[in-house]
Every structure is written in structure tokens, then in C-alpha cells.
Design an enzyme around this catalytic site. Structure first.
Site, PDB file in Angstrom:
ATOM      1  NE  ARG A  54      -3.140   2.591   2.763  1.00 43.08           N
ATOM      2  CZ  ARG A  54      -4.379   2.858   3.135  1.00 43.08           C
ATOM      3  NH1 ARG A  54      -5.268   1.903   3.198  1.00 43.08           N
ATOM      4  NH2 ARG A  54      -4.723   4.070   3.448  1.00 43.08           N
ATOM      5  NE  ARG A 105      -6.493   6.493  -0.856  1.00 41.69           N
ATOM      6  CZ  ARG A 105      -6.745   6.730   0.435  1.00 41.69           C
ATOM      7  NH1 ARG A 105      -7.358   5.849   1.171  1.00 41.69           N
ATOM      8  NH2 ARG A 105      -6.423   7.868   0.968  1.00 41.69           N
ATOM      9  CG  ASP A 153      -8.733   2.605   1.691  1.00 38.72           C
ATOM     10  OD1 ASP A 153      -8.256   2.268   2.790  1.00 38.72           O
ATOM     11  OD2 ASP A 153      -9.435   3.612   1.515  1.00 38.72           O
ATOM     12  CG  ASP A 166     -12.281   1.834   4.376  1.00 42.95           C
ATOM     13  OD1 ASP A 166     -11.211   1.931   5.006  1.00 42.95           O
ATOM     14  OD2 ASP A 166     -12.647   2.643   3.501  1.00 42.95           O
TER      15      ASP A 166
HETATM   16  N1  ROI Z   1     -12.812   8.017  -3.996  1.00 41.00           N
HETATM   17  C1  ROI Z   1     -13.373   6.984  -4.643  1.00 41.00           C
HETATM   18  N2  ROI Z   1     -14.091   7.230  -5.737  1.00 41.00           N
HETATM   19  N3  ROI Z   1     -13.228   5.700  -4.224  1.00 41.00           N
HETATM   20  C2  ROI Z   1     -12.496   5.411  -3.115  1.00 41.00           C
HETATM   21  O1  ROI Z   1     -12.372   4.216  -2.743  1.00 41.00           O
HETATM   22  C3  ROI Z   1     -11.913   6.456  -2.400  1.00 41.00           C
HETATM   23  N4  ROI Z   1     -11.201   6.219  -1.263  1.00 41.00           N
HETATM   24  C4  ROI Z   1     -10.697   7.210  -0.551  1.00 41.00           C
HETATM   25  C5  ROI Z   1     -10.843   8.652  -0.952  1.00 41.00           C
HETATM   26  C6  ROI Z   1      -9.468   9.280  -1.083  1.00 41.00           C
HETATM   27  C7  ROI Z   1     -11.646   9.377   0.137  1.00 41.00           C
HETATM   28  N5  ROI Z   1     -11.543   8.820  -2.205  1.00 41.00           N
HETATM   29  C8  ROI Z   1     -12.090   7.768  -2.878  1.00 41.00           C
HETATM   30  O2  ROI Z   1     -10.061   6.923   0.573  1.00 41.00           O
END
Ligand code: ROI
Length: 159
Positions: free
Chosen positions: A83, A92, A95, A97
Site C-alpha cells: 500500500r 492509493r 484500501d 475498510d
Molecule cells: N474516492 C473513490 N471514488 N473511491 C475510493 O475508494 C476512495 N477512497 C478514498 C478517498 C481518497 C476518500 N476517495 C475515494 O479513501
């Protein structure tokens, strides 16, 4: 624990491959079974606009891990996939979550569950709705209601 949902996002280093590899890595844990996965979606970046579009997806898992141990596993997968995250709300590699952990509500320095961003993020809500059509999210309410208040904002299902 059932009714556990993980959101995945990537916009660097072959995002589709990143998402697929993270789903495989999740399922490779003895303590985690992936039981449903959404389609892949592409979405314009939330945050700075001078970054590539994202690929997003949501999976449902069944797990014997407590929430904080599950978070450790998610962070391990992020690390294993190298990452990179250079700036706040910037691009990134991957990610992961923890969106929903059954009916639990958690709020400490490491974890806020349900994830606070769910209701405002079409790239989380629409893939979640695809695999959890009737879910009521603790503190947030029914998914139909949340969807009706959340424009798609350029979110597209990837064919
Ligand atoms: N924007 C989109 N479209 N998809 C994401 O997964 C995503 N993840 C983030 C931030 C930077 C807020 N923007 C994102 O962490």
C-alpha cells in the site's frame, strides 16, 4: 460473526488486479470466508481531482475474528500489497475498510463501525446494496433510504 461487510478501493497499480488479489487474500485467512461479492465499480475520486478514477467493490464475509483482529488482518493485506498513500485523500494502491460488523457499534481510536463515510459515498453504498438488499445499518437506517439520499456521482458498474 455474520453480516460483516468490507469495502475495497484502489486507483493505482492495476486497480482491478489489486481488488481481486485483496479478495483472494481475505478468503485465504482460516478465520475469514468471503460469502458474497459485489460487481466492480468505477468512480471518480472523492478528494483531490488530479488522481485516477477508482475501482471499488464490497464483499460480505463470515469471520471468527473480533473486529479489532479483523482490522489487523485488513491492514496486513494492505501492507502485503505494498500500500502506498502519499497525501490525505490522495491516490492509493489498496484500501480495505471495515464497513459493518453485524449489529455492533464500535467507536474508539482505531475503529468506527459502522464506517462513518457509508451514507455519503456512492462507491460504498451502491455495491453494498447490490449484495445486502435489505440491510438496516446500525445508527444509519435502511439501505433503500440511504440510497435515495445518495446520488450516484458518476459511479459505473464495470462490465
Ligand atoms: N474516492 C473513490 N471514488 N473511491 C475510493 O475508494 C476512495 N477512497 C478514498 C478517498 C481518497 C476518500 N476517495 C475515494 O479513501
Amino acid at each position: 460473526m455474520k453480516g460483516v461487510f468490507i469495502g475495497l478501493g484502489s486507483n493505482l497499480a492495476d486497480p482491478i488486479a489489486q481488488i481481486e488479489s485483496a479478495i483472494t487474500a481475505l478468503n485465504d485467512y482460516d478465520e475469514i470466508t468471503v460469502i458474497a461479492r459485489s460487481s466492480l465499480y468505477s468512480s471518480p475520486p472523492m478528494g483531490p481531482q488530479d488522481q485516477p478514477d477508482y475501482i471499488n467493490a464490497v464483499v460480505e464475509i463470515e469471520t471468527t475474528l473480533f473486529a479489532h483482529h479483523l482490522l489487523d488482518a485488513l491492514q496486513n493485506i494492505e501492507q502485503q500489497q505494498g500500500r502506498v498513500r502519499d497525501r490525505h485523500w490522495g491516490e492509493r494502491t489498496i484500501d480495505l475498510d471495515l464497513l459493518v460488523y453485524g449489529n455492533n457499534i464500535l467507536d474508539d481510536e482505531r475503529l468506527q463501525v459502522p464506517h462513518i463515510g457509508i451514507a455519503e459515498r456512492s462507491f460504498v453504498l451502491y455495491p453494498l446494496a447490490e449484495i445486502a438488499t435489505d440491510i438496516t445499518i446500525p445508527t444509519m437506517g435502511k439501505i433503500e433510504q440511504l440510497l435515495s439520499n445518495c446520488p450516484r456521482d458518476g459511479l459505473k458498474r464495470v462490465e
